[in-house]
Scaffold this motif. Structure first.
Motif, PDB file in Angstrom:
ATOM      1  N   LEU B 136       0.833  -1.218   0.000  1.00  0.00           N
ATOM      2  CA  LEU B 136       0.000   0.000   0.000  1.00  0.00           C
ATOM      3  C   LEU B 136       0.860   1.258   0.000  1.00  0.00           C
ATOM      4  O   LEU B 136       0.496   2.277  -0.587  1.00  0.00           O
ATOM      5  N   LEU B 137       2.007   1.173   0.682  1.00  0.00           N
ATOM      6  CA  LEU B 137       2.871   2.350   0.826  1.00  0.00           C
ATOM      7  C   LEU B 137       3.351   2.872  -0.520  1.00  0.00           C
ATOM      8  O   LEU B 137       3.559   4.072  -0.686  1.00  0.00           O
ATOM      9  N   SER B 138       3.540   1.982  -1.478  1.00  0.00           N
ATOM     10  CA  SER B 138       3.934   2.460  -2.807  1.00  0.00           C
ATOM     11  C   SER B 138       2.722   2.596  -3.732  1.00  0.00           C
ATOM     12  O   SER B 138       2.650   3.517  -4.546  1.00  0.00           O
ATOM     13  N   ALA B 139       1.743   1.680  -3.596  1.00  0.00           N
ATOM     14  CA  ALA B 139       0.625   1.675  -4.553  1.00  0.00           C
ATOM     15  C   ALA B 139      -0.249   2.921  -4.426  1.00  0.00           C
ATOM     16  O   ALA B 139      -0.676   3.481  -5.444  1.00  0.00           O
ATOM     17  N   ILE B 140      -0.523   3.376  -3.217  1.00  0.00           N
ATOM     18  CA  ILE B 140      -1.447   4.512  -3.076  1.00  0.00           C
ATOM     19  C   ILE B 140      -0.845   5.814  -3.626  1.00  0.00           C
ATOM     20  O   ILE B 140      -1.482   6.473  -4.455  1.00  0.00           O
ATOM     21  N   PRO B 141       0.385   6.177  -3.248  1.00  0.00           N
ATOM     22  CA  PRO B 141       0.951   7.370  -3.902  1.00  0.00           C
ATOM     23  C   PRO B 141       1.074   7.210  -5.422  1.00  0.00           C
ATOM     24  O   PRO B 141       0.828   8.167  -6.171  1.00  0.00           O
ATOM     25  N   GLU B 142       1.416   6.011  -5.880  1.00  0.00           N
ATOM     26  CA  GLU B 142       1.487   5.756  -7.324  1.00  0.00           C
ATOM     27  C   GLU B 142       0.124   5.981  -7.970  1.00  0.00           C
ATOM     28  O   GLU B 142       0.020   6.556  -9.051  1.00  0.00           O
TER      29      GLU B 142
END
Lengths: 89, 558
Positions: B136-142
């Motif tokens: 989630l830490l990378s997917a949401i900002p992405e």
């Protein structure tokens, strides 16, 4: 019958479940013909190399542009000089 | 500190500046709702997930900022699909976050399981199926970056319930990267060639679309059009990017464009296609669209260039940046001859005279409502005849004041979109123009509106028909009217009152304009039913598949 030559598109893509769906889904949705696919993982397994055999017609430009837009596609190269018979083996 | 996947999601949404989320809870997204309950983010409980999806459209389309909607797995997710597909077609930055059955149950046909990821591949810009809380830490900002960057579009994030519950250790939620500067200069040689083509053209036309609004290019477009005296036509999605009252504006083109607009397009020798995609509703039969014109096509999405029409000069990039570079290179030119030709066209093919005479016609009503409302008011529409009348006659003068489902053409879009627009623009009035057919498709959101008490006016043009279907049956199917009439006479005013919303019916009203003016100027929700004769058609009309100069109706003597 079939007088339009085929050509090969080489892709480097992120390797995770779903990437193949994104690629084949794009071809289905936009009614592009896909004559053959070869795919395998490369390097540490985080990426895959894919070869797509497509018709070399006036839609090729649009196919390449649409593939380039896919998030998991890292590189797109047109390989006009490749030997297509590998798809028949 | 330890956080669950659900808490991480909410924290990251807060960090992205999200302050309102529309959605509906269900079994598979309850952990997300638990985390949302502890957040400052305001949740709007819709009555149908499609309503929630279109509320996020209202927020995103009116502000340009990415908006978020929530739904659970299975039917929650499938109900969102139409709103997601609509966002793809109209380039709207929304993020749909759906709950999914626990990872261990995926693929087992579990209760409320559906392949949300697989189903949304062709209707999103990108989608994620999250496999761990860490992801989630990378997917949401992405997701936020993808939704808003370049040509905007919808992103879906499917989060299995066990991932929402998984806890991991996180030190800080601080942003670890800087925003990229995307204002890339466009190749000067291409710009020079384009400027030369414009300067040497005798009859240029600016064919503008939604891209102008997305890029915020309306002011510089104005300078550009006036400096070189280039008339401006707009697609449905571009309405508002150029003031409709300006001398240079020649109206919307295409299937329901005015006669003179389509005739001018037939004459032009150069089209400046700025932020458009040559949609079939705008071009008519492509082979006969602007047959004498060369094309300069500018779009941020390279795949749109040469997709339908081959461009003589193609520029992939931001429109505002492109116009900025072009502006100093184009000449001051009054274009006397071309301006005269355009005036002649306006005289020869004017907007139907009948419209001017009939006080009760929807065209006149819409113009008057525009006068009562003022130029800051946000207009949403549903889909059908009323939508085309609004496009033809409402006096738009600012970008992001028309929110309409252009590409997908979703009936039921307008009302929930109005709720979203009102939530995102406190202090601004919102008017939703609808038809009885469209309004019935998301009528349940009257319940949501009643709770929120927003300053929204719902205007229903009620002909007890699927009007545009009836019209096509009249024109193209030998007047064989099938499945286009509603035999039930719905009392919309009574329904509105049933939800606690002030409602009017103009059927027996002897002073309809007075009622309209009062209702529109008042604060708070109001519903107004306007009865309409079913025989009333939208003209002119180009038959699907025909060339734009072959228009039906809308002549002077009609």
């Amino acid at each position: 019958m079939n007088n339009i030559a085929n050509t090969t598109i080489e892709l480097i893509v992120n390797n995770h479940p779903g990437v193949m769906s994104h690629i084949t889904g794009l071809f289905a949705r936009r009614a592009f013909n896909l004559e053959g696919i070869i795919c395998g993982e490369i390097e540490d397994g985080s990426k895959s190399r894919m070869y797509l055999l497509v018709k070399d017609d006036d839609r090729l430009e649009q196919i390449i542009k649409q593939i380039e837009k896919l998030y998991d596609v890292l590189e797109v190269t047109l390989r006009e000089d490749y030997d297509h018979t590998i798809f028949n083996r | 500190m330890k956080y669950s996947g659900a808490e991480i999601t909410i924290k990251l949404l807060e960090r992205e500046g999200i302050d309102i989320i529309a959605g509906i809870p269900g079994g598979t997204n309850l952990p997300l709702y638990s985390a949302l309950g502890k957040s400052k983010i305001r949740h709007i409980l819709a009555r149908h997930e499609q309503g929630a999806g279109f509320m996020s459209h209202g927020m995103a389309r009116s502000t340009g900022k990415t908006a978020v909607c929530f739904a659970c797995s299975g039917p929650g997710a499938t109900n969102l699909m139409t709103a997601i597909a609509d966002a793809k077609m109209d380039s709207v930055p929304i993020i749909a976050i759906t709950g999914q059955v626990p990872s261990s149950l995926i693929g087992t046909d579990a209760f409320q399981e559906v392949d949300t990821y697989g189903m949304t591949i062709p209707i999103t810009k990108h989608n994620f199926l999250i496999r761990s809380a860490k992801e989630l830490l990378s997917a949401i900002p992405e997701a936020f970056r993808i939704a808003s960057e370049g040509r905007p579009g919808p992103v879906l994030i499917d989060i299995p319930k066990d991932v929402q519950l998984e806890t991991i250790k996180i030190e800080s939620f601080d942003r670890s990267f800087d925003e990229d500067d995307l204002s890339i200069c466009i190749d000067e040689a291409t710009i020079e060639r384009a400027a030369e083509m414009i300067n040497s053209s005798k009859k240029p036309v600016l064919y503008t679309g939604g891209g102008i609004i997305l890029s915020g290019a309306e002011d510089i477009l104005m300078d550009f059009a006036h400096k070189n005296s280039i008339p401006v036509t707009s697609t449905l999605m571009g309405l508002g990017c150029f003031p409709s009252g300006d001398d240079m504006f020649i109206g919307m083109l295409g299937m329901h464009g005015q006669r003179y607009t389509n005739h001018i397009m037939h004459e032009t020798d150069l089209i400046l296609a700025f932020g458009v995609r040559f949609d079939d509703r705008a071009t008519g039969k492509v082979k006969e669209f602007c047959p004498n014109a060369r094309i300069i096509h500018i779009d941020i999405d390279g795949a749109e260039i040469n997709k339908i029409k081959k461009a003589d000069i193609a520029i992939q990039g931001d429109i505002k940046q492109a116009i900025k570079q072009l502006l100093p290179l184009i000449e001051h030119n009054a274009r006397k001859k071309w301006t005269e030709t355009i005036m002649d066209m306006r005289e020869k093919y004017p907007i139907s005279k009948m419209v001017k005479q009939d006080e009760q016609s929807p065209e006149v009503m819409i113009k008057k409502i525009g006068g009562f409302a003022g130029e800051e008011t946000i207009i949403t529409t549903d889909v059908g005849q009323h939508q085309m009348w609004v496009a033809q006659y409402y006096p738009f003068s600012k970008p992001r004041t028309l929110l309409t489902s252009g590409g997908l053409g979703t009936m039921g879009f307008g009302f929930p979109a109005a709720i979203g627009a009102s939530l995102a623009n406190p202090g601004k009035k919102v008017i939703c123009f609808s038809g009885d057919g469209s309004f019935l498709m998301n009528i349940q959101e009257l319940s949501t509106l009643s709770e929120l008490n927003l300053d929204i006016k719902i205007i229903i043009f009620n002909n007890r028909h699927l009007g545009l279907v009836r019209q096509q049956q009249e024109y193209f199917y030998g007047k064989e009217f099938i499945a286009s009439q509603f035999y039930c006479k719905t009392d919309f005013a009574k329904i509105g009152e049933g939800f606690g919303i002030e409602s009017y019916d103009l059927e027996m009203d002897e002073t309809p304009f007075l009622t309209l003016e009062k209702a529109i100027k008042k604060e708070g929700p109001v519903l107004i039913n306007i009865p309409l004769a079913p025989e009333k058609n939208v003209t002119p009309m180009v038959a699907p598949g025909c060339a734009n100069y072959e228009m039906i109706g809308g002549e002077i003597n009609e």
